[in-house]
Design a protein around this motif. Sequence first.
Motif, PDB file in Angstrom:
ATOM      1  N   SER A 259       6.524  35.024  12.019  1.00 22.14           N
ATOM      2  CA  SER A 259       7.488  35.375  13.073  1.00 22.14           C
ATOM      3  C   SER A 259       7.501  34.392  14.226  1.00 22.14           C
ATOM      4  O   SER A 259       8.335  34.497  15.131  1.00 22.14           O
ATOM      5  N   ALA A 260       6.564  33.462  14.259  1.00 25.44           N
ATOM      6  CA  ALA A 260       6.564  32.347  15.215  1.00 25.44           C
ATOM      7  C   ALA A 260       6.696  32.813  16.659  1.00 25.44           C
ATOM      8  O   ALA A 260       7.474  32.264  17.436  1.00 25.44           O
TER       9      ALA A 260
ATOM     10  N   LEU B  10      -0.572  43.183  12.783  1.00 31.29           N
ATOM     11  CA  LEU B  10       0.647  42.704  13.413  1.00 31.29           C
ATOM     12  C   LEU B  10       0.356  41.572  14.390  1.00 31.29           C
ATOM     13  O   LEU B  10      -0.630  41.616  15.133  1.00 31.29           O
ATOM     14  N   PRO B  11       1.209  40.572  14.432  1.00 31.16           N
ATOM     15  CA  PRO B  11       1.061  39.506  15.426  1.00 31.16           C
ATOM     16  C   PRO B  11       1.268  40.055  16.836  1.00 31.16           C
ATOM     17  O   PRO B  11       1.867  41.119  17.021  1.00 31.16           O
ATOM     18  N   PRO B  12       0.794  39.358  17.839  1.00 30.53           N
ATOM     19  CA  PRO B  12       0.994  39.801  19.220  1.00 30.53           C
ATOM     20  C   PRO B  12       2.482  39.973  19.533  1.00 30.53           C
ATOM     21  O   PRO B  12       3.315  39.175  19.096  1.00 30.53           O
ATOM     22  N   GLY B  13       2.793  41.035  20.265  1.00 31.68           N
ATOM     23  CA  GLY B  13       4.175  41.297  20.658  1.00 31.68           C
ATOM     24  C   GLY B  13       4.970  42.076  19.649  1.00 31.68           C
ATOM     25  O   GLY B  13       6.113  42.451  19.913  1.00 31.68           O
ATOM     26  N   CYS B  14       4.389  42.330  18.462  1.00 33.09           N
ATOM     27  CA  CYS B  14       5.080  43.096  17.429  1.00 33.09           C
ATOM     28  C   CYS B  14       4.559  44.523  17.415  1.00 33.09           C
ATOM     29  O   CYS B  14       3.424  44.791  17.808  1.00 33.09           O
TER      30      CYS B  14
ATOM     31  N   ARG C 202      12.468  45.344  24.664  1.00 29.45           N
ATOM     32  CA  ARG C 202      11.208  44.597  24.568  1.00 29.45           C
ATOM     33  C   ARG C 202      11.141  43.669  23.369  1.00 29.45           C
ATOM     34  O   ARG C 202      10.204  42.892  23.234  1.00 29.45           O
ATOM     35  N   PHE C 203      12.143  43.764  22.462  1.00 31.29           N
ATOM     36  CA  PHE C 203      12.013  43.069  21.187  1.00 31.29           C
ATOM     37  C   PHE C 203      13.176  42.110  20.946  1.00 31.29           C
ATOM     38  O   PHE C 203      14.296  42.302  21.437  1.00 31.29           O
ATOM     39  N   ASP C 204      12.872  41.101  20.143  1.00 33.90           N
ATOM     40  CA  ASP C 204      13.880  40.102  19.781  1.00 33.90           C
ATOM     41  C   ASP C 204      14.613  40.479  18.497  1.00 33.90           C
ATOM     42  O   ASP C 204      15.735  40.011  18.259  1.00 33.90           O
ATOM     43  N   ALA C 205      13.967  41.274  17.666  1.00 33.60           N
ATOM     44  CA  ALA C 205      14.560  41.626  16.379  1.00 33.60           C
ATOM     45  C   ALA C 205      13.933  42.922  15.871  1.00 33.60           C
ATOM     46  O   ALA C 205      12.828  43.303  16.285  1.00 33.60           O
TER      47      ALA C 205
END
Length: 421
Positions: free
Chosen positions: A29-30, A50-54, A77-80
């Motif tokens: 997810s970069a 989960l990666p940070p922020g997910c 809070r989310f991009d996708a």
Amino acid sequence: MADRLPVTVLSGFSGAGKTTLMNHLLAHSAGSRVAVLVCGAQDGQTLAPLPPGCEATVLPSGNAMLAEAARLAAEGRFDALLVEADGLDEPLAIAEGFLFEAEHGGGPDAAVQPDTLVTVVDAATFLRDVNEAEFLGDRGLAQHGDDDRTVAEVLLAQVEFCDVIVLNKADLAGADELARLRAVLHALNPRAEIIKASFGNVPPQQVQDTGRFDFEAAADAPGWLAALRGEAPVADAAGGVSTLVYRRRRPFHPQRFADLIHTEWLREHGSVLRSRGLFWLASRMETAGDWNQAGGVCRHGGAGAWWAALDPAEWPSDSAERAEVEADMQVDGAPAPFGDRRQELVLTGLDLDHAALQARLDACLLTDTEMAAGIDAWAAYPDPFPAWVDDFDDEDGHDHGHSHGDDCGCGDPEHHHGHAH
């Protein structure tokens, strides 16, 4: 209004590899902030850390997904958003739900935007499963007591309505089998991009933030619809995949057609995997028959009134739609004797003998002598088809989109030879 939250929906039958694909996407997810919704999680299903922020939420099957998606969009809070659908969910219903909320929900609901519908297919089992007549109940998967869908019906619904097909577990199939499967999938949905993968290893940019979702285009994507529109049917000589479009302006004798569809005719001249369309029984001049076959089970029922059976005052008022109706009343530029009544069937499958299939269907048509006998004689013909409930109550009383009727086995000698239920 909150910024729109692009949604990628991962559909696919249980075991196809949706969770594996989702874990892969999250791992790549970069740094994007991705919300994850897992619907109808199965025992043993595990998400990778989960990666940070997910953030991930596991939901029971049902409509909670739409409400949760709206909540996440409202938070901003989310991009996708990445949705793993239940293994039996159909992408069309999911897309309709999102669009309904966007149009009628208002507020945060309108911020949820479908971006890509992805269907994950198990390369090792798909062709086998769509050739069978196995009901979900046979596998203990029926969602409720009235769920009489087959495995093939679910698989085909997932493939026919999507933007991208991930042909997963490609490492478990040989090169020839993969080529054949790719050809089948392309014939079923010519619009979808097909991506071969193993262990869900798919470049994220091919399934996320693609902007490919278009409801009308996806709804028109199935190969059988494209064939009816006159677009060249997809064929692959090397893979043995082809599509037959059968059109006639003469009715079927009801007894002969009933006798045919209770034989193994869809397996005797190749293997018909999918067939859809309308049919016309001589004994039923008012109502079109709806034909819907997936794998080893076919369903038939009433599809609504023929336009010719209605007063022209009931025809569409929109000029373009009315022109389509009037065109259906013509054959080679002249008025058709029976209006839009016709046989219009599309058959897609493997190693099909088109001439033999057409001959089997032609044998069900009325002969010249029977045609000359006229409509009153036709009404008295033996008709073993069940009554078609007249509940096509859309705005203009004319709907070719619903099936209310009987089932018949059509191709699996061990299951559902004759009536499926």
